[in-house]
Enzyme design. Structure first.
Site: not given
Ligand code: FCB
Length: 459
Positions: A180, A357
């Protein structure tokens, strides 16, 4: 075969179970700073999250990761928990400052040994290790030299990646460079919510470029070193929904999608930053950077939690939230996962995708030795249905990792937010499987049974 109704909640549909059976892996995910603890053990150097979390007012209740889930000591029992879930794969990150205290200079043998044993411990239990090199915990010594705003950090990251690749690359099933980068760039340097806590948009944009550059340099360094594991990156992504069909809302949705998703996808897959109205700050790019960033990927990791909602009205029109929100306040919107994946498939020439995720925080309570978390079961079931739809529509999705194995240190939210399939009592480090863990195991059992069942053609 029809999936059995589980005693823990509604089963995943037979269609989705079948769609997510063959050539599909099931996993759980964690990250180093959120679970390891042992912040000063065995030569680990401080990271920016140690500094940030120990700065007054930066995290909820001043919570920090000094002890976290004490996974550094308890890893064998934690890996037994992973194995007990029946998963195929475990995604974890390495703490850079544990293996190289300053982010440059001497390597720390004890830190490297930890990940070496962890990987072997996973393989001993029949679980594929999926390594992430950077999950936000930059060595503080590198921050002192300017952190990701300093272009040199990208080259140091490539050296670290090469080292890890040489040591673990023949045993892990995948290596992701970054987790991320949007969060590192924007939350760390523009909003100041995350470490290192700066509030400077121009800085954040330059950081985003150096993160992408470091990703490309790391891929090149690992490939040159002959690393065998598939290499990729993990991006947090969302679909964007305009609040209405007004030109203003439509334009805002495009801008949001461009700054959140395309800002990372376009350089990697199309060779340039997106140019759309509303984006005005661009980084300093040196000749050759975009070619490095565009180095081919073996896989793409997608983290999905919620959609982007675009309302240009003042005050903004709120999203309908038909399924409510998680304990983070994040809207539950499973169809956004299907929309996102089918859009990515339409817009880019993609490598295989893993959902690295997806998960939900709930205010879970341990009562009589049990944790009832029906909303988490519902959340995962609905997202898996959406994922199956995307796979059935032709998106090459190879796996799903629930975030997270354990309740853990949720960054600026501290220990207040519980994402785990396994409850952690931080007073005594006791782990208790939540009902969602049992439910997840039964879904995986059903999918595995179908994966090994003969197909119609074979019969
Ligand atoms: C993601 C992070 C992960 C965790 C979840 C809830 O953005 O990668 O570490 O905090 O959100």
């Amino acid at each position: 075969m029809t999936p059995k109704a589980t005693p823990y909640g509604p089963a995943l549909s037979a269609t989705a179970t079948r769609t997510l059976s063959k050539d599909f892996i099931w996993g759980v995910a964690t990250s180093a700073y959120q679970i390891e603890g042992a912040a000063a053990a065995d030569g680990r150097g401080p990271s920016i999250w140690d500094t940030f979390s120990h700065t007054a007012g930066k995290t909820r209740n001043g919570d920090h990761g000094d002890t976290a889930c004490n996974h550094y000591q308890l890893w064998p029992q934690d890996l037994n928990l992973v194995a007990g879930l029946g998963v195929d794969a475990y995604r974890f990150s390495a703490s850079w400052s544990r293996v190289q205290a300053s982010g440059y200079g001497a390597w720390n043998a004890k830190g490297l040994d930890f990940y070496d044993r962890l990987v072997d411990g996973l393989l001993d239990r029949g679980i594929q290790p999926h390594l992430t090199l950077y999950h936000w915990d930059l060595p503080q010594a590198l921050q002192d030299l300017g952190g990701w705003a300093n272009r040199d950090t990208a080259f140091r990251f490539a050296t670290y990646a090469e080292k890890m690749g040489r040591i673990l690359g023949d045993r892990v099933a995948g290596i992701a460079t970054h987790n991320e980068p949007w969060c590192t760039a924007v939350l760390g340097n523009q909003t100041g919510q995350f470490a290192p806590g700066f509030k400077d948009e121009t800085l954040a944009v330059q950081v985003s470029h150096h993160l992408l550059l470091s990703h490309g340099l790391a891929l090149q360094a690992m490939r040159a070193a002959g690393v065998k594991a598939p290499l990729g990156i993990v991006l947090n992504q969302s679909s964007a929904t305009p609040a209405s069909t007004s030109p203003q809302d439509l334009a805002l949705a495009q801008t949001q999608y461009a700054s959140f998703v395309r800002w990372y996808m376009d350089p990697i897959f199309l060779g340039d930053y997106p140019r759309v109205p509303g984006l005005s700050i661009y980084p300093q790019v040196q000749a050759g950077d975009m070619a490095i960033i565009g180095s081919p990927l073996d896989f793409l990791g997608v983290n999905y939690y919620m959609r982007l909602w675009a309302s240009a009205s003042i005050p903004p029109v709120p999203p309908p939230m038909e399924l409510g929100a998680s304990d983070m306040g994040w809207e539950i919107y499973p169809d956004g996962l299907r929309q996102l994946l089918t859009n990515l498939h339409r817009d880019y020439c993609l490598p295989p995708i893993y959902i690295t995720e997806n998960g939900m925080a709930e205010a879970d309570r341990l009562q009589d030795g049990q944790v009832h978390d029906p909303r988490r079961i519902d959340y995962v079931r609905r997202h898996l249905e959406a994922l199956a739809q995307a796979r059935a529509a032709g998106v090459d999705i190879r796996g799903y990792f629930y975030w997270s194995l354990l309740d853990n240190y949720e960054w600026d939210s501290g220990y207040d937010k519980r994402f785990g399939l396994v409850h952690v009592d931080y007073s005594n480090q006791q782990r208790t499987l939540k009902r969602s863990a049992h439910w997840y195991r039964s879904v995986i059992e059903d999918a595995h049974a179908l994966a090994s069942a003969p197909t119609y053609e074979e019969i």
